[in-house]
Write a protein that holds these residues in place. Structure first.
Motif, PDB file in Angstrom:
ATOM      1  N   ASN A   1      64.256  25.063   8.357  1.00 33.04           N
ATOM      2  CA  ASN A   1      65.389  24.778   9.242  1.00 33.04           C
ATOM      3  C   ASN A   1      66.083  25.995   9.818  1.00 33.04           C
ATOM      4  O   ASN A   1      66.914  25.861  10.713  1.00 33.04           O
ATOM      5  CB  ASN A   1      66.432  23.932   8.506  1.00 33.04           C
ATOM      6  CG  ASN A   1      65.844  22.617   8.044  1.00 33.04           C
ATOM      7  OD1 ASN A   1      65.129  21.956   8.793  1.00 33.04           O
ATOM      8  ND2 ASN A   1      66.113  22.258   6.814  1.00 33.04           N
TER       9      ASN A   1
ATOM     10  N   GLN B   1      64.305  20.661  21.254  1.00 33.70           N
ATOM     11  CA  GLN B   1      63.676  21.319  20.112  1.00 33.70           C
ATOM     12  C   GLN B   1      63.688  22.838  20.276  1.00 33.70           C
ATOM     13  O   GLN B   1      63.376  23.343  21.352  1.00 33.70           O
ATOM     14  CB  GLN B   1      62.224  20.840  19.962  1.00 33.70           C
ATOM     15  CG  GLN B   1      62.102  19.389  19.580  1.00 33.70           C
ATOM     16  CD  GLN B   1      62.520  19.169  18.137  1.00 33.70           C
ATOM     17  OE1 GLN B   1      62.413  20.051  17.301  1.00 33.70           O
ATOM     18  NE2 GLN B   1      63.017  17.970  17.852  1.00 33.70           N
TER      19      GLN B   1
ATOM     20  N   ASN C   1      69.117  28.055  13.919  1.00 28.35           N
ATOM     21  CA  ASN C   1      68.946  26.827  13.147  1.00 28.35           C
ATOM     22  C   ASN C   1      68.634  25.707  14.131  1.00 28.35           C
ATOM     23  O   ASN C   1      68.336  25.969  15.289  1.00 28.35           O
ATOM     24  CB  ASN C   1      70.160  26.537  12.253  1.00 28.35           C
ATOM     25  CG  ASN C   1      71.433  26.270  13.025  1.00 28.35           C
ATOM     26  OD1 ASN C   1      71.419  25.770  14.135  1.00 28.35           O
ATOM     27  ND2 ASN C   1      72.560  26.619  12.424  1.00 28.35           N
ATOM     28  N   GLU C   2      68.711  24.483  13.692  1.00 26.92           N
ATOM     29  CA  GLU C   2      68.318  23.366  14.552  1.00 26.92           C
ATOM     30  C   GLU C   2      69.255  23.153  15.736  1.00 26.92           C
ATOM     31  O   GLU C   2      68.866  22.576  16.736  1.00 26.92           O
ATOM     32  CB  GLU C   2      68.233  22.086  13.728  1.00 26.92           C
ATOM     33  CG  GLU C   2      67.132  22.149  12.696  1.00 26.92           C
ATOM     34  CD  GLU C   2      67.150  20.966  11.754  1.00 26.92           C
ATOM     35  OE1 GLU C   2      68.182  20.261  11.665  1.00 26.92           O
ATOM     36  OE2 GLU C   2      66.127  20.745  11.104  1.00 26.92           O
ATOM     37  N   ARG C   3      70.490  23.619  15.631  1.00 27.71           N
ATOM     38  CA  ARG C   3      71.469  23.363  16.685  1.00 27.71           C
ATOM     39  C   ARG C   3      71.960  24.590  17.421  1.00 27.71           C
ATOM     40  O   ARG C   3      72.444  24.494  18.539  1.00 27.71           O
ATOM     41  CB  ARG C   3      72.683  22.644  16.079  1.00 27.71           C
ATOM     42  CG  ARG C   3      72.366  21.272  15.548  1.00 27.71           C
ATOM     43  CD  ARG C   3      73.597  20.696  14.923  1.00 27.71           C
ATOM     44  NE  ARG C   3      74.187  21.711  14.068  1.00 27.71           N
ATOM     45  CZ  ARG C   3      74.696  21.505  12.870  1.00 27.71           C
ATOM     46  NH1 ARG C   3      74.745  20.328  12.385  1.00 27.71           N
ATOM     47  NH2 ARG C   3      75.191  22.486  12.163  1.00 27.71           N
TER      48      ARG C   3
END
Length: 124
Positions: free
Chosen positions: A70, A40, A95-97
């Motif tokens: 996001n 996370q 972002n999330e990645r």
């Protein structure tokens, strides 16, 4: 490795959007780091708070911060900017990645003129 001088020269040889051409001509140097996020990344607002604190300790201030659930984008400039002709900026995109960090130096005057010309066409 492509130098900014070589990129500015090459942009004259290809068909490029005028705004992109202007932005590249204003650029004097840049470094980009792309990092994969494992696990996370954390709540965006707490990430922004931590980045703000770290950058403030280094003498930078946040100029722009945009957040949605996001993504996070923040732009920082040194506190002691004296001219728009040779400005350093640091941009963080998360972002999330991935996290992308860009450090750049350039002439902001033509970019500000371009932004104003685009803004004049908007109904603000």
């Amino acid at each position: 490795l492509i130098t900014t001088s070589l990129a500015r020269l090459a942009v004259n040889l290809v068909d490029v959007d005028p705004d992109a051409r202007l932005a590249l001509r204003a650029l004097r140097g840049a470094e980009v780091g792309v990092y994969r996020i494992r696990g996370q990344a954390g709540e965006r607002s707490s990430v922004l708070d931590r980045v703000d604190e770290a950058m403030t300790q280094k003498g930078w201030q946040r100029l722009v911060g945009v957040m949605n659930p996001n993504e996070l984008v923040a732009v920082f400039v040194p506190e002691n900017v004296r001219t728009a002709r040779n400005v350093e900026v640091c941009v963080l995109v998360l972002n999330e990645r991935e996290m992308v960090v860009v450090g750049a130096r350039g002439d902001l005057e033509p970019l500000m003129e371009m932004a104003m010309s685009h803004a004049n066409g908007l109904d603000l």
